[in-house]
Design an enzyme around this catalytic site. Structure first.
Site, short mmCIF file in Angstrom:
data_model
loop_
_atom_site.label_atom_id
_atom_site.label_comp_id
_atom_site.label_asym_id
_atom_site.label_seq_id
_atom_site.Cartn_x
_atom_site.Cartn_y
_atom_site.Cartn_z
N HIS A 29 -15.58 3.03 66.00
CA HIS A 29 -15.71 2.38 67.31
C HIS A 29 -16.44 3.30 68.30
O HIS A 29 -16.77 4.45 67.98
CB HIS A 29 -14.33 2.04 67.88
CG HIS A 29 -13.65 0.90 67.18
ND1 HIS A 29 -13.50 -0.34 67.73
CD2 HIS A 29 -13.09 0.83 65.95
CE1 HIS A 29 -12.87 -1.13 66.88
NE2 HIS A 29 -12.61 -0.44 65.79
N ASN B 29 -10.05 -7.04 66.81
CA ASN B 29 -9.03 -5.99 66.72
C ASN B 29 -7.74 -6.37 67.47
O ASN B 29 -6.93 -5.51 67.79
CB ASN B 29 -9.57 -4.66 67.26
CG ASN B 29 -8.91 -3.47 66.57
OD1 ASN B 29 -8.35 -3.60 65.48
ND2 ASN B 29 -8.97 -2.31 67.22
N ARG B 30 -7.57 -7.65 67.74
CA ARG B 30 -6.30 -8.19 68.26
C ARG B 30 -5.91 -9.42 67.44
O ARG B 30 -5.12 -10.23 67.89
CB ARG B 30 -6.44 -8.61 69.74
CG ARG B 30 -6.95 -7.54 70.67
CD ARG B 30 -5.93 -6.43 70.90
NE ARG B 30 -6.42 -5.48 71.90
CZ ARG B 30 -7.26 -4.47 71.65
NH1 ARG B 30 -7.70 -4.27 70.41
NH2 ARG B 30 -7.65 -3.66 72.61
N TYR C 117 -3.09 3.87 74.56
CA TYR C 117 -2.78 2.58 75.19
C TYR C 117 -2.32 1.62 74.10
O TYR C 117 -2.91 1.59 73.02
CB TYR C 117 -3.97 2.00 75.98
CG TYR C 117 -5.19 1.66 75.17
CD1 TYR C 117 -5.40 0.37 74.68
CD2 TYR C 117 -6.15 2.63 74.90
CE1 TYR C 117 -6.53 0.06 73.94
CE2 TYR C 117 -7.28 2.33 74.16
CZ TYR C 117 -7.47 1.05 73.69
OH TYR C 117 -8.58 0.74 72.94
N GLU D 109 -20.46 -2.15 69.77
CA GLU D 109 -20.25 -0.74 69.38
C GLU D 109 -20.95 -0.54 68.03
O GLU D 109 -20.32 -0.54 66.97
CB GLU D 109 -18.74 -0.45 69.29
CG GLU D 109 -18.04 -0.64 70.64
CD GLU D 109 -16.52 -0.68 70.53
OE1 GLU D 109 -15.97 -0.21 69.53
OE2 GLU D 109 -15.89 -1.22 71.45
N GLU E 30 -13.25 6.88 67.33
CA GLU E 30 -14.06 6.56 68.51
C GLU E 30 -15.12 7.65 68.59
O GLU E 30 -14.80 8.83 68.75
CB GLU E 30 -13.19 6.57 69.77
CG GLU E 30 -12.00 5.62 69.71
CD GLU E 30 -12.37 4.18 70.06
OE1 GLU E 30 -13.52 3.96 70.50
OE2 GLU E 30 -11.52 3.29 69.89
N HIS F 240 -16.42 -4.21 66.68
CA HIS F 240 -16.78 -4.71 68.01
C HIS F 240 -18.31 -4.75 68.08
O HIS F 240 -18.97 -3.73 67.87
CB HIS F 240 -16.19 -3.82 69.11
CG HIS F 240 -14.70 -3.97 69.21
ND1 HIS F 240 -13.85 -2.91 69.41
CD2 HIS F 240 -13.93 -5.09 69.11
CE1 HIS F 240 -12.60 -3.37 69.45
NE2 HIS F 240 -12.63 -4.68 69.26
N GLY F 241 -18.85 -5.94 68.37
CA GLY F 241 -20.29 -6.15 68.27
C GLY F 241 -21.11 -5.22 69.14
O GLY F 241 -22.24 -4.86 68.78
ZN LIG Z 1 -14.02 -0.90 69.59
#
Ligand SMILES: [Zn+2]
Length: 430
Positions: free
Chosen positions: A211, A166-167, A275, A108, A297, A105-106
């Site tokens: 992340h 990530n999807r 989630y 992060e 994370e 994710h850009g």
């Molecule tokens: Zn992320």
């Protein structure tokens, strides 16, 4: 020329000489600072170009343990560089491969600085620290420092085509055959396609993806079998739940304070329990590529101030070294060969009671099965050969257990069985 003029000339020459000296000093300082990007890793977020320059600097400095290679390009054409750390980078050995992925994710970006710092630490400590030496000498660690350079440049989560990477992976809940899982989706992004090909082509045994947005180690599965999006708090454990929990807990324990989390017991969570996510990279790694992946994370806040990078490194340093070692060298490994001629076999390797398998890889016949400490029965099968099994104990100390297999060709075994009674009869008749 009179003496006055000569003096002027001397003064001018002196001034020019001094100016040149100062200029040279500036150039030298500039050259020194640009050639020491390693000194800036924990002081600022390097740009995409600087990160590539750092990698070249590192390879020049630590050429005995590194190489870089590209796995493809981002949506906007940035090269996706991987740094491989090993005493024999690029050589096919009977050793496990582990990968770390940063900056998927850009927005992060801490991973894109922590992973280069990890490489620096391994190089600097190779001669003095046993753990660094084990990582370099006994396995291959691949660092994709940024999976999403376009997102970083735009300071956005998504890639250059505004897609959340990530999807963007085939999901085991929706697709069931291994052929389907190995094919990128019709809407797959260039980064996803590159990641899938790289992961399927390299014999990775385990992986972690860095992340931000919480402080927790997240493990499969990320989704539910019924594709529910509801936040039920229910776990959806993978067949390797014991191993996943072990590796996630290990990271949390080695982290400065992850295990003390008030939100997540032991600093870990099952993905779906937290989630549900569908199309994520973690479950795809485990199901399609037989690579045991967890998601780390590392910070509540995203895009921490540059002044926090040093602290982030200190918080994660021990864990970042411990995880690849435990996942790659702490489980079950060995080789599978044919009894007839000793040739390596790409046999399927299973553990009793766990509905997930891996395989030995050619050209070495080497297999590596990450596992938590405990007692297991390893079962090895290959078409045309008699199955074999062995009871093993994975020790607590992280040293792993070796279990080699020599498979007997079924035809040869049948012939031997056919011959055996005859020979016994002959003995009996005597
Ligand atoms: Zn992320």
């Amino acid at each position: 020329m009179g003496p006055h003029c000569s003096c002027c000339q001397h003064r001018m020459l002196l001034a020019v000489w001094l100016a040149l000296l100062v200029l040279h000093g500036h150039m030298l300082a500039a050259a020194q600072s640009s050639s020491k990007l390693s000194d800036q890793l924990l002081k600022k977020y390097l740009s995409n170009d600087e990160l590539v320059a750092w990698m070249d600097e590192f390879i020049h400095k630590c050429s005995h343990m590194s190489r870089k290679y590209s796995i493809g390009k981002s949506a906007r054409g940035a090269e996706l560089w991987v740094l491989e750390i090993s005493d024999k980078p690029g050589v096919q050995e009977a050793e496990p491969h582990f990968k770390y992925v940063g900056n998927m994710h850009g927005n992060e970006p801490s991973g894109r600085m922590l992973l280069p710092q990890l490489a620096e630490w391994l190089c600097a400590n190779y001669n003095s620290t046993d753990t660094a030496r084990r990582v370099v000498d006994h396995m291959h660690t691949h660092l994709l420092v940024t999976m999403n350079p376009d997102g970083f440049a735009a300071r956005k989560r998504a890639n250059g085509n505004h897609v959340d990477l990530n999807r963007n992976f085939p999901d085991p809940v929706e697709l069931h055959s291994s052929e389907q899982m190995e094919q990128p989706l019709p809407n797959a992004e260039p980064e996803t396609i590159a990641m899938m090909k790289w992961t399927l082509d390299t014999p990775f045994v385990a992986s972690a993806n860095l992340h931000e947005g919480a402080i927790v180690a997240n493990y499969p599965f990320d989704g539910y079998p019924d594709h529910s999006q509801k936040l039920t708090g229910q776990r959806h454990p993978a067949p390797d739940d014991k191993a996943f929990q072990f590796f996630a807990k290990l990271y949390a324990k080695k982290h400065a304070f992850m295990a003390a989390s008030k939100e997540f017991p032991d600093g870990i969570t099952n993905g779906a329990q937290w989630y549900p996510v569908y199309g994520g990279m973690q479950d795809w790694n485990y199901v399609a590529a037989k690579c045991m992946a967890i998601t780390l994370e590392l910070s509540e806040a995203k895009w921490r101030p540059e002044g926090h990078l040093q602290a982030l490194w200190e918080e994660n340093r021990e864990a970042l070294v411990a995880l690849p070692l435990a996942a790659s060298l702490g489980g079950i490994s060995g080789t599978v060969v044919s009894a007839a001629d000793g040739s390596p076999l790409p046999a399927t390797v299973m553990l009793d009671g766990i509905a997930w398998n891996t395989s030995a890889r050619l050209p070495t016949g080497y297999f590596n099965r990450p596992a938590a400490p405990g007692v297991y029965t390893v079962r090895v099968v290959h078409p045309g050969y008699q199955p074999a099994s062995a009871a093993v104990t994975v020790p607590e100390d992280g040293s792993g257990v070796v279990s080699d297999f020599t498979l007997v060709n079924s035809m040869a075994a049948a012939a031997a069985e056919g011959a055996a009674p005859a020979s016994r009869e002959r003995v009996a008749s005597c």
